[in-house]
Design an enzyme around this catalytic site. Structure first.
Site, PDB file in Angstrom:
ATOM      1  N   GLU A 108       0.877  -1.199   0.000  1.00  0.00           N
ATOM      2  CA  GLU A 108       0.000   0.000   0.000  1.00  0.00           C
ATOM      3  C   GLU A 108       0.900   1.230   0.000  1.00  0.00           C
ATOM      4  OE1 GLU A 108      -3.352   1.258   0.151  1.00  0.00           O
ATOM      5  OE2 GLU A 108      -2.114   3.071   0.186  1.00  0.00           O
ATOM      6  N   ASP A 159      -6.310  -3.912  -5.499  1.00  0.00           N
ATOM      7  CA  ASP A 159      -7.448  -3.176  -4.928  1.00  0.00           C
ATOM      8  C   ASP A 159      -7.022  -1.721  -4.836  1.00  0.00           C
ATOM      9  OD1 ASP A 159      -9.055  -3.014  -1.633  1.00  0.00           O
ATOM     10  OD2 ASP A 159      -9.598  -2.178  -3.598  1.00  0.00           O
TER      11      ASP A 159
HETATM   12  N1  SAM Z   1     -12.063  -0.575  -2.735  1.00  0.00           N
HETATM   13  C1  SAM Z   1     -11.588   0.705  -3.217  1.00  0.00           C
HETATM   14  C2  SAM Z   1     -11.992   0.963  -4.642  1.00  0.00           C
HETATM   15  O1  SAM Z   1     -12.544   0.070  -5.270  1.00  0.00           O
HETATM   16  O2  SAM Z   1     -11.753   2.098  -5.109  1.00  0.00           O
HETATM   17  C3  SAM Z   1     -10.104   0.771  -3.063  1.00  0.00           C
HETATM   18  C4  SAM Z   1      -9.739   0.716  -1.629  1.00  0.00           C
HETATM   19  S1  SAM Z   1      -8.100   1.033  -1.184  1.00  0.00           S
HETATM   20  C5  SAM Z   1      -8.354   2.280  -0.013  1.00  0.00           C
HETATM   21  C6  SAM Z   1      -7.314   1.792  -2.556  1.00  0.00           C
HETATM   22  C7  SAM Z   1      -5.861   1.978  -2.195  1.00  0.00           C
HETATM   23  O3  SAM Z   1      -5.001   1.944  -3.322  1.00  0.00           O
HETATM   24  C8  SAM Z   1      -5.585   3.324  -1.502  1.00  0.00           C
HETATM   25  O4  SAM Z   1      -5.289   3.108  -0.160  1.00  0.00           O
HETATM   26  C9  SAM Z   1      -4.396   3.899  -2.266  1.00  0.00           C
HETATM   27  O5  SAM Z   1      -3.473   4.567  -1.438  1.00  0.00           O
HETATM   28  C10 SAM Z   1      -3.819   2.644  -2.905  1.00  0.00           C
HETATM   29  N2  SAM Z   1      -2.939   2.885  -4.051  1.00  0.00           N
HETATM   30  C11 SAM Z   1      -3.141   3.745  -5.079  1.00  0.00           C
HETATM   31  N3  SAM Z   1      -2.074   3.725  -5.920  1.00  0.00           N
HETATM   32  C12 SAM Z   1      -1.191   2.812  -5.419  1.00  0.00           C
HETATM   33  C13 SAM Z   1       0.093   2.344  -5.840  1.00  0.00           C
HETATM   34  N4  SAM Z   1       0.669   2.819  -6.959  1.00  0.00           N
HETATM   35  N5  SAM Z   1       0.713   1.401  -5.102  1.00  0.00           N
HETATM   36  C14 SAM Z   1       0.124   0.920  -3.967  1.00  0.00           C
HETATM   37  N6  SAM Z   1      -1.081   1.338  -3.490  1.00  0.00           N
HETATM   38  C15 SAM Z   1      -1.732   2.273  -4.225  1.00  0.00           C
END
Ligand code: SAM
Length: 288
Positions: A108, A159
């Site tokens: 994450e 995700d």
């Molecule tokens: N269930 C949600 C949806 O369908 O939109 C997603 C939930 S989760 C909170 C999404 C996560 O992806 C966020 O915490 C964000 O920080 C993470 N994220 C975005 N880009 C990323 C990357 N390049 N590497 C790792 N995590 C990432």
């Protein structure tokens, strides 16, 4: 008289949902995004990232069950699972429910999402953070897949937020090529692919990119109430084309063995199989 406080989701310029707020719990501008957590009148606690609904306590089970149980039960003997994003911990919790899983690595990018989910929405992840099989890394998913050794995972679950900002790299050809390299011979990847009624481009574009690295590419659906616009899609990329074609009896037997059967509120063996049968308005975006 005090007026009600509302928050409008900012995903679409001309249409959207709003929540009446009981109380705001956190508002943090992290290095990557604006994070808001609040207590709503209708959906329990809610997390927004850059004004877009990520998860609500009331309907998170739909999404977490479908993005986790479908790929793991389709694979049938997943031991090593890579989770990208999923900072709320919900996917990690459900991956660890599977008795076959020996190792779950979660990458994450934003440690603030993890911190705030632990503090304000602890029920989403439960005790997953402390499971000895779990490894939680704060970092960019693209960096992790670039350096992960070949044949190091059986399932990859992405995700992520939508393909804007930090999430964009997770929808690229480079990402999928690296995912294919680090996956085992029967490996597969699923990723959050938006709501095609409003975000068809996200599904269509990423489907073409997945197809360059995976012999079998498709999608499956889930009806998440707070991802407005009807069905949302989970993009599918597999090395083995049989993985999405199991019958209900096979999936039921696997769920029984994995300790999943009877623990879910949306996923069932029948829903699992049916989810791959797409309505024409969605399937048309997967045409070659
Ligand atoms: N269930 C949600 C949806 O369908 O939109 C997603 C939930 S989760 C909170 C999404 C996560 O992806 C966020 O915490 C964000 O920080 C993470 N994220 C975005 N880009 C990323 C990357 N390049 N590497 C790792 N995590 C990432």
């Amino acid at each position: 008289m005090a007026t009600d406080a509302w928050v409008n989701e900012s995903l679409y310029p001309a249409w959207g949902q709003r929540f009446r707020i009981k109380r705001e719990l956190a508002r943090v501008q992290s290095r990557f995004q604006d994070i808001m957590v609040f207590e709503s009148d209708s959906h329990g606690r809610v997390m927004l990232l850059d004004g877009v609904v990520q998860i609500t306590e009331r309907d998170e089970f739909v999404y977490q069950e479908m993005i986790t149980h479908v790929p793991l039960l389709a694979h049938g003997e997943a031991r090593r699972v890579l989770i990208i994003g999923a900072g709320d911990g919900g996917v990690l919790r459900r991956v660890l429910q599977h008795t076959s899983v020996e190792r779950a690595v979660m990458v994450e990018i934003d440690g603030e999402v993890i911190r705030l989910a632990k503090e304000h929405m602890p029920g989403i992840a439960g005790d997953a953070w402390n499971d000895p099989r779990a490894e939680v890394i704060v970092g960019d998913g693209i960096d992790y897949v670039r350096t992960a050794p070949p044949d190091s995972f059986d399932v990859v679950i992405v995700d992520s937020t939508d393909p804007i900002g930090v999430g964009e790299v997770l929808f690229t050809e480079e990402f999928y090529a690296n995912a294919a390299r680090l996956l085992s011979a029967r490996g597969l990847i699923v990723n959050q692919c938006g709501v095609p009624f409003m975000q068809a481009e996200e599904l269509r574009e990423t489907h073409l990119r997945r197809a360059k690295s995976f012999p079998d590419t498709w999608a499956y659906v889930a009806a998440v109430p707070t991802y407005v616009g009807g069905y949302m899609t989970l993009g599918w990329g597999a090395k083995d084309p049989t993985l999405r074609r199991h019958d209900v009896a096979t999936i039921r037997a696997r769920a029984e063995a994995a300790g999943i059967l009877g623990t879910t509120r949306y996923w069932t063996p029948e829903v699992h199989v049916a989810a791959f049968h797409l309505p024409p308005y969605i399937a048309e975006h997967l045409a070659p």
